[in-house]
Design an enzyme around this catalytic site. Sequence first.
Site, PDB file in Angstrom:
ATOM      1  N   ASP A 132       0.784  -1.237   0.000  1.00  0.00           N
ATOM      2  CA  ASP A 132       0.000   0.000   0.000  1.00  0.00           C
ATOM      3  C   ASP A 132       0.821   1.295   0.000  1.00  0.00           C
ATOM      4  O   ASP A 132       0.318   2.343  -0.362  1.00  0.00           O
ATOM      5  CB  ASP A 132      -0.936   0.037   1.215  1.00  0.00           C
ATOM      6  CG  ASP A 132      -2.061  -0.970   1.091  1.00  0.00           C
ATOM      7  OD1 ASP A 132      -2.099  -1.679   0.079  1.00  0.00           O
ATOM      8  OD2 ASP A 132      -2.891  -1.046   2.010  1.00  0.00           O
ATOM      9  N   GLU A 192      -5.670   7.913 -18.233  1.00  0.00           N
ATOM     10  CA  GLU A 192      -6.229   9.263 -18.403  1.00  0.00           C
ATOM     11  C   GLU A 192      -6.866   9.788 -17.129  1.00  0.00           C
ATOM     12  O   GLU A 192      -6.899  10.999 -16.893  1.00  0.00           O
ATOM     13  CB  GLU A 192      -7.288   9.248 -19.527  1.00  0.00           C
ATOM     14  CG  GLU A 192      -6.731   9.118 -20.938  1.00  0.00           C
ATOM     15  CD  GLU A 192      -6.257   7.722 -21.272  1.00  0.00           C
ATOM     16  OE1 GLU A 192      -6.608   6.775 -20.545  1.00  0.00           O
ATOM     17  OE2 GLU A 192      -5.515   7.580 -22.264  1.00  0.00           O
ATOM     18  N   ARG A 251     -16.232  -1.025 -19.095  1.00  0.00           N
ATOM     19  CA  ARG A 251     -16.191  -2.288 -18.344  1.00  0.00           C
ATOM     20  C   ARG A 251     -15.356  -2.028 -17.097  1.00  0.00           C
ATOM     21  O   ARG A 251     -14.418  -1.228 -17.134  1.00  0.00           O
ATOM     22  CB  ARG A 251     -15.497  -3.398 -19.136  1.00  0.00           C
ATOM     23  CG  ARG A 251     -16.229  -3.856 -20.356  1.00  0.00           C
ATOM     24  CD  ARG A 251     -17.391  -4.808 -20.021  1.00  0.00           C
ATOM     25  NE  ARG A 251     -17.944  -5.384 -21.229  1.00  0.00           N
ATOM     26  CZ  ARG A 251     -18.771  -4.753 -22.055  1.00  0.00           C
ATOM     27  NH1 ARG A 251     -19.163  -3.514 -21.794  1.00  0.00           N
ATOM     28  NH2 ARG A 251     -19.214  -5.353 -23.141  1.00  0.00           N
ATOM     29  N   ILE A 258      -4.196 -10.279  -6.929  1.00  0.00           N
ATOM     30  CA  ILE A 258      -3.120 -10.494  -7.917  1.00  0.00           C
ATOM     31  C   ILE A 258      -1.938  -9.586  -7.576  1.00  0.00           C
ATOM     32  O   ILE A 258      -0.776  -9.942  -7.771  1.00  0.00           O
ATOM     33  CB  ILE A 258      -3.680 -10.147  -9.318  1.00  0.00           C
ATOM     34  CG1 ILE A 258      -4.596 -11.248  -9.770  1.00  0.00           C
ATOM     35  CG2 ILE A 258      -2.573  -9.797 -10.293  1.00  0.00           C
ATOM     36  CD1 ILE A 258      -4.237 -11.923 -11.041  1.00  0.00           C
TER      37      ILE A 258
HETATM   38  O1  F6P Z   1      -2.841  -3.923   3.354  1.00  0.00           O
HETATM   39  C1  F6P Z   1      -2.650  -4.617   2.193  1.00  0.00           C
HETATM   40  C2  F6P Z   1      -3.943  -4.884   1.486  1.00  0.00           C
HETATM   41  O2  F6P Z   1      -3.639  -5.617   0.334  1.00  0.00           O
HETATM   42  C3  F6P Z   1      -4.800  -3.676   1.145  1.00  0.00           C
HETATM   43  O3  F6P Z   1      -4.390  -3.013  -0.024  1.00  0.00           O
HETATM   44  C4  F6P Z   1      -6.171  -4.269   1.022  1.00  0.00           C
HETATM   45  O4  F6P Z   1      -7.149  -3.321   1.311  1.00  0.00           O
HETATM   46  C5  F6P Z   1      -6.161  -5.338   2.060  1.00  0.00           C
HETATM   47  O5  F6P Z   1      -4.808  -5.683   2.281  1.00  0.00           O
HETATM   48  C6  F6P Z   1      -6.937  -6.570   1.720  1.00  0.00           C
HETATM   49  O6  F6P Z   1      -6.885  -7.416   2.810  1.00  0.00           O
HETATM   50  P1  F6P Z   1      -7.451  -8.888   2.885  1.00  0.00           P
HETATM   51  O7  F6P Z   1      -6.536  -9.741   2.066  1.00  0.00           O
HETATM   52  O8  F6P Z   1      -7.390  -9.238   4.316  1.00  0.00           O
HETATM   53  O9  F6P Z   1      -8.822  -8.827   2.319  1.00  0.00           O
END
Ligand code: F6P
Length: 327
Positions: A132, A192, A251, A258
Amino acid sequence: MKIGVLCSGGDAPGMNPCLRAIIRAGEKYNDIVVGIRRGYEGLLKEDFWGGVDRKIDPREVSGLTSRGGAFLNSSRCKRMMEEEGLREAAEILTNHCFDALLTIGGNGTLSGARDLCKYWDGQVIGLPGTIDNDLMGTDYTIGFATAVQTGVEAIDKLRDTAGSHDMMFVVEVMGRRCGDLATCIALASGCEVVAVPEVKTEITEIIADLKRFKALGTRSIIMVVAEGDDYGGAAEIMKGLKEAGSPFEMRSVILGHIQRGGVPAPADRILATKLGCFAVDALHLGETGKMAGEIAGKLVLSNFDEVLAQRRDTAVDMVKMIERMSI
Ligand code: F6P
């Protein structure tokens, strides 16, 4: 020194090279680096890699530079948000004679590390491991570079289809509280439009931009949306744009988890190794209650409170730059 190491929260590409660096860096000091499996959850269950006194041999971690995921596994642990869980974790660490704990993870992991310091008198250092890039105290977090690359590769493919069909894709990327991933992916793949939590999303403004692009002869549009955007994710934004009269057929695509996997990019491997070594050295200098990071090419330690109290605002300027490029 007996050092426990764990990965917590969402996994990030680069956690494995970071574990390898910590385990190998400890050799200089004859440290006993013990792996704690499944993050804080594993600590509370006393789930150690091969046993609580089992030093991970530096040869055991060979080949880890190029492996995604976290070989010690990771988890999210609600009990570390409560006093009872923190006290229990402290007691386990004391009972097993740990001198220090290294925690690799994001926001939640570092909050846990900060709070643990109130109940345990061993040394605690955190390492920023999250795709993140939502932490202060470091320019980049371990895993971010790989996640950007994954996002860019996906969008390059979508662009082919968008171009073939004169259409628009609304692509949702991860980032609950921070738009860094969205803006870097968008900038690198020539998107964009971008929507991030740091900037209010106005459907009418986006529609005006889309009409302008159409009038200029732009045939394909890619919009990147951070999952934490104030308006909602890709599906909600696409619905809003449709209702407001989008001039492009659309879409939506959600890249989702991933982005968390895959072979770590060189930048993540390098950062992970630098920070792993730096964190071990910091422990031997008596440091505690801090996160290791890299700012402007320098390795630095920042107090957990500083890292967690503020929020990054780097995405705001990036949004402006993406707008400037979209002509
Ligand atoms: O903190 C990393 C992260 O991949 C975030 O970007 C995302 O919101 C969250 O974890 C998803 O978490 P989980 O795999 O627990 O749903």
